[in-house]
Every structure is written in structure tokens, then in C-alpha cells.
Design a protein around this motif. Structure first.
Motif, PDB file in Angstrom:
ATOM      1  N   ILE A 176     -26.001 -25.121 -18.149  1.00 24.79           N
ATOM      2  CA  ILE A 176     -25.613 -25.400 -16.759  1.00 24.79           C
ATOM      3  C   ILE A 176     -26.335 -26.646 -16.260  1.00 24.79           C
ATOM      4  O   ILE A 176     -25.734 -27.513 -15.612  1.00 24.79           O
ATOM      5  N   GLY A 177     -27.612 -26.758 -16.566  1.00 22.21           N
ATOM      6  CA  GLY A 177     -28.372 -27.935 -16.157  1.00 22.21           C
ATOM      7  C   GLY A 177     -27.860 -29.207 -16.814  1.00 22.21           C
ATOM      8  O   GLY A 177     -27.738 -30.252 -16.157  1.00 22.21           O
TER       9      GLY A 177
ATOM     10  N   VAL B 126     -24.827 -34.279 -16.438  1.00 25.68           N
ATOM     11  CA  VAL B 126     -23.757 -35.171 -16.905  1.00 25.68           C
ATOM     12  C   VAL B 126     -22.802 -35.494 -15.769  1.00 25.68           C
ATOM     13  O   VAL B 126     -22.406 -36.657 -15.584  1.00 25.68           O
ATOM     14  N   ILE B 127     -22.414 -34.502 -14.988  1.00 21.22           N
ATOM     15  CA  ILE B 127     -21.496 -34.733 -13.867  1.00 21.22           C
ATOM     16  C   ILE B 127     -22.132 -35.649 -12.834  1.00 21.22           C
ATOM     17  O   ILE B 127     -21.491 -36.586 -12.328  1.00 21.22           O
ATOM     18  N   LEU B 128     -23.385 -35.403 -12.502  1.00 22.31           N
ATOM     19  CA  LEU B 128     -24.067 -36.266 -11.539  1.00 22.31           C
ATOM     20  C   LEU B 128     -24.220 -37.680 -12.081  1.00 22.31           C
ATOM     21  O   LEU B 128     -24.107 -38.662 -11.338  1.00 22.31           O
ATOM     22  N   TRP B 129     -24.490 -37.818 -13.343  1.00 20.58           N
ATOM     23  CA  TRP B 129     -24.648 -39.143 -13.950  1.00 20.58           C
ATOM     24  C   TRP B 129     -23.324 -39.906 -13.939  1.00 20.58           C
ATOM     25  O   TRP B 129     -23.290 -41.100 -13.652  1.00 20.58           O
ATOM     26  N   LYS B 130     -22.226 -39.233 -14.244  1.00 20.30           N
ATOM     27  CA  LYS B 130     -20.918 -39.900 -14.261  1.00 20.30           C
ATOM     28  C   LYS B 130     -20.443 -40.261 -12.858  1.00 20.30           C
ATOM     29  O   LYS B 130     -19.735 -41.250 -12.681  1.00 20.30           O
ATOM     30  N   ASN B 131     -20.787 -39.481 -11.860  1.00 19.64           N
ATOM     31  CA  ASN B 131     -20.343 -39.734 -10.487  1.00 19.64           C
ATOM     32  C   ASN B 131     -21.288 -40.638  -9.712  1.00 19.64           C
ATOM     33  O   ASN B 131     -21.067 -40.871  -8.535  1.00 19.64           O
TER      34      ASN B 131
END
Length: 83
Positions: free
Chosen positions: A65-66, A71-76
């Protein structure tokens, strides 16, 4: 609409979860009340693993989950604007 393959995968996941839940419930709830020399103990791991294995699984889930969140925060991430 779900296809036949989707339904088969879903049913197999439900069946696997049911078997796992039943096995763990018998192992943790019923087995402590059964005599140590009973043949039923041959089908289960030692009791120490009843705490260790779910703990390891929980840690792995939290790591996944972390990592997914990172990854989502890095891509956005948006670059800073220079005024």
C-alpha cells in the motif's frame, strides 16, 4: 457484465478465502482445546506461526500500500513554476 473467466476467477478466490479462513479458525480457536497427541495436530503448523504468519502478511500488505501510494504521488507530482 462479467465473463465466464471473471466469474471462475472470482469463485476460486472466494473458495480459497473460505478454505484459508476455515483452516486458520480451526488452528487458532479449536486446536488449543484438543489434546497434543491427537492426530489433528499433524495437519497444522506449530502455534507460534499462528501469530507470525498473519503479522508478516500484514507487513507485506502495508508495504504494498505504501509503495502504491508513493508511485501514485510521484507520478502526479507537478513541477514547480518559476515566476
Amino acid at each position: 457484465m462479467a465473463t465466464g473467466v471473471d466469474q471462475a476467477v472470482g469463485m476460486s478466490l472466494v473458495a480459497f478465502s473460505l478454505v484459508l479462513f476455515t483452516y486458520y479458525s480451526v488452528w487458532v480457536i479449536i486446536l488449543p482445546f484438543v489434546a497434543r497427541d491427537h492426530f489433528l495436530h499433524n495437519y497444522f503448523l506449530p502455534r507460534e506461526y499462528s501469530v507470525i504468519l498473519p503479522g508478516i502478511a500484514a507487513i507485506m500488505v502495508l508495504i504494498c500500500i505504501g509503495a502504491f501510494t508513493a508511485v501514485i504521488l510521484w507520478k502526479n507530482r507537478k513541477p514547480k513554476k518559476n515566476d
